[in-house]
Design a protein around this motif. Structure first.
Motif, mmCIF file in Angstrom:
data_model
loop_
_atom_site.group_PDB
_atom_site.id
_atom_site.type_symbol
_atom_site.label_atom_id
_atom_site.label_comp_id
_atom_site.label_asym_id
_atom_site.label_seq_id
_atom_site.Cartn_x
_atom_site.Cartn_y
_atom_site.Cartn_z
ATOM 1 N N GLY A 196 10.271 16.080 1.886
ATOM 2 C CA GLY A 196 9.810 16.203 0.778
ATOM 3 C C GLY A 196 9.505 14.856 -0.079
ATOM 4 N N LEU A 197 9.995 13.982 0.700
ATOM 5 C CA LEU A 197 9.509 12.584 -0.521
ATOM 6 C C LEU A 197 8.081 12.202 -1.223
ATOM 7 C CD1 LEU A 197 12.484 10.269 0.950
ATOM 8 C CD2 LEU A 197 11.789 11.678 -1.348
ATOM 9 N N ASP A 198 7.855 12.331 -2.027
ATOM 10 C CA ASP A 198 6.143 11.963 -2.436
ATOM 11 C C ASP A 198 5.584 10.676 -1.704
ATOM 12 O OD1 ASP A 198 4.195 11.067 -4.509
ATOM 13 O OD2 ASP A 198 5.128 11.264 -6.004
ATOM 14 N N PRO A 199 4.879 10.913 -1.404
ATOM 15 C CA PRO A 199 3.783 9.760 -0.336
ATOM 16 C C PRO A 199 3.464 8.503 -1.559
ATOM 17 C CG PRO A 199 2.614 11.621 -0.176
ATOM 18 C CD PRO A 199 4.340 12.210 -1.129
ATOM 19 N N THR A 200 2.726 8.663 -2.427
ATOM 20 C CA THR A 200 3.082 7.652 -3.612
ATOM 21 C C THR A 200 3.580 6.752 -4.067
ATOM 22 O OG1 THR A 200 3.176 9.461 -5.611
ATOM 23 C CG2 THR A 200 0.550 9.720 -4.542
ATOM 24 N N LEU A 201 5.049 7.982 -3.681
ATOM 25 C CA LEU A 201 6.297 6.527 -4.473
ATOM 26 C C LEU A 201 6.595 5.427 -3.902
ATOM 27 C CD1 LEU A 201 8.120 8.937 -6.575
ATOM 28 C CD2 LEU A 201 6.774 7.927 -7.316
ATOM 29 N N PHE A 202 6.464 5.790 -2.172
ATOM 30 C CA PHE A 202 6.728 4.739 -1.383
ATOM 31 C C PHE A 202 5.365 4.224 -0.705
ATOM 32 C CE2 PHE A 202 9.698 8.252 -1.595
ATOM 33 C CZ PHE A 202 10.728 7.165 -1.576
ATOM 34 N N ALA A 260 1.186 -1.023 0.013
ATOM 35 C CA ALA A 260 -0.191 -0.317 -0.173
ATOM 36 C C ALA A 260 0.576 1.668 0.037
ATOM 37 C CB ALA A 260 -1.190 0.048 1.237
ATOM 38 N N THR A 261 0.352 2.132 -0.161
ATOM 39 C CA THR A 261 1.023 3.680 -0.553
ATOM 40 C C THR A 261 1.627 4.139 0.824
ATOM 41 O OG1 THR A 261 -0.089 5.133 -1.454
ATOM 42 C CG2 THR A 261 1.018 4.038 -3.162
ATOM 43 N N ALA A 262 1.875 5.095 0.980
ATOM 44 C CA ALA A 262 2.384 5.087 1.739
ATOM 45 C C ALA A 262 1.138 6.930 1.879
ATOM 46 C CB ALA A 262 3.558 6.806 2.156
ATOM 47 N N LEU A 263 0.455 7.188 0.691
ATOM 48 C CA LEU A 263 -0.481 8.566 0.706
ATOM 49 C C LEU A 263 -1.887 7.196 0.983
ATOM 50 C CD1 LEU A 263 -1.680 10.618 0.179
ATOM 51 C CD2 LEU A 263 -2.161 9.842 -1.931
ATOM 52 N N THR A 264 -2.072 6.319 1.098
ATOM 53 C CA THR A 264 -2.924 5.131 0.972
ATOM 54 C C THR A 264 -3.203 5.184 2.486
ATOM 55 O OG1 THR A 264 -3.557 4.021 -0.882
ATOM 56 C CG2 THR A 264 -4.162 2.929 1.254
ATOM 57 N N VAL A 265 -1.961 4.695 3.059
ATOM 58 C CA VAL A 265 -1.683 4.554 4.393
ATOM 59 C C VAL A 265 -2.227 5.725 5.615
ATOM 60 C CG1 VAL A 265 -0.007 4.373 6.985
ATOM 61 C CG2 VAL A 265 0.007 3.097 4.654
ATOM 62 N N ALA A 266 -1.443 6.803 4.519
ATOM 63 C CA ALA A 266 -2.177 8.058 5.477
ATOM 64 C C ALA A 266 -3.412 8.281 5.330
ATOM 65 C CB ALA A 266 -1.402 9.762 5.203
ATOM 66 N N GLN A 267 -3.559 8.303 4.064
ATOM 67 C CA GLN A 267 -5.819 8.430 4.370
ATOM 68 C C GLN A 267 -6.324 7.572 5.329
ATOM 69 O OE1 GLN A 267 -5.654 7.883 0.081
ATOM 70 N NE2 GLN A 267 -5.618 9.711 -0.274
ATOM 71 N N LEU A 268 -5.977 6.049 5.213
ATOM 72 C CA LEU A 268 -6.836 5.253 6.603
ATOM 73 C C LEU A 268 -6.612 5.462 7.815
ATOM 74 C CD1 LEU A 268 -5.564 1.497 4.830
ATOM 75 C CD2 LEU A 268 -8.400 2.611 5.499
ATOM 76 N N MET A 269 -5.326 6.634 8.002
ATOM 77 C CA MET A 269 -5.377 6.583 9.360
ATOM 78 C C MET A 269 -6.488 8.237 9.452
ATOM 79 S SD MET A 269 -1.331 6.885 10.311
ATOM 80 C CE MET A 269 0.224 5.607 10.220
ATOM 81 N N ARG A 270 -6.124 8.739 8.357
ATOM 82 C CA ARG A 270 -7.118 9.564 8.158
ATOM 83 C C ARG A 270 -8.683 9.136 8.501
ATOM 84 N NH1 ARG A 270 -8.576 15.326 4.781
ATOM 85 N NH2 ARG A 270 -9.438 16.152 5.729
ATOM 86 N N GLN A 271 -8.913 8.481 7.960
ATOM 87 C CA GLN A 271 -10.060 7.793 7.837
ATOM 88 C C GLN A 271 -10.547 7.380 9.314
ATOM 89 O OE1 GLN A 271 -10.852 4.999 5.167
ATOM 90 N NE2 GLN A 271 -12.463 3.917 6.068
ATOM 91 N N HIS A 272 -9.453 6.283 9.420
ATOM 92 C CA HIS A 272 -9.809 5.933 10.886
ATOM 93 C C HIS A 272 -9.446 6.691 12.629
ATOM 94 C CE1 HIS A 272 -11.435 1.951 8.895
ATOM 95 N NE2 HIS A 272 -10.098 1.802 8.445
ATOM 96 N N HIS A 273 -9.277 7.839 12.394
ATOM 97 C CA HIS A 273 -8.989 8.760 13.329
ATOM 98 C C HIS A 273 -7.351 8.247 14.677
ATOM 99 C CE1 HIS A 273 -11.826 10.964 12.297
ATOM 100 N NE2 HIS A 273 -12.633 10.224 12.396
#
Length: 150
Positions: A65-71, A20-33
């Motif tokens: 400053g790294l792109d969360p969609t690439l990691f 899963a991308t780091a962006l997805t990780v961040a979005q899941l954290m936000r979604q689930h608080h």
């Protein structure tokens, strides 16, 4: 009677696969608080292989400053996962968290499958309740003595 981790752990744990991308990780954290996701094996989705925290996102990606969609979660997760059995006593868990210097314990069953998560906040809440009960007992004893002596 000792309090076991299973008595107050969060049993429904938000998980993510290593790909899963780091962006997805961040979005899941936000979604689930929440501030962490348990990373589970891509094949055996019940076996924890790491944990990724909001701090991992900040320090590994954002501060650089790294792109969360690439990691991926696998790129930034902590692989030295500290696990505990759900039967572990809460006071032993406090000691384990202190010695391992972690804020979260991933709980596993006897097969090594994910069984829950306990956070430092969970333990602080438990300890606060126990201290409040102790204080109430002390106040009750004082009041009883006062009534008895007067």
């Amino acid at each position: 009677m000792p309090t076991r981790l299973k008595d107050f752990a969060t049993a429904v744990v938000a998980v993510v696969e290593p790909e899963a991308t780091a962006l997805t990780v961040a979005q899941l954290m936000r979604q689930h608080h929440i501030g962490a996701l348990v990373v589970v094996d891509a094949q055996d989705k019940t076996r924890p292989v790491g944990i990724v925290t909001d701090r991992d996102l900040v320090l590994s990606l954002m501060a650089e400053g790294l792109d969360p969609t690439l990691f991926t979660a696998g790129d930034i997760m902590s692989i030295e996962l500290v696990v505990a059995n759900a039967e572990l006593d809460a006071m032993e868990a406090v000691q384990l968290m202190r010695t391992q210097r972690v804020r979260r314990l991933v709980l596993v069953d006897e097969r090594g499958d994910l069984a829950g998560i306990v956070t430092m906040e969970d333990l602080l809440e438990l300890l606060a309740r126990e201290l409040a009960n102790l204080a109430a007992g002390v106040i009750g004893a004082r009041d009883r003595e006062f009534e008895y002596r007067h």
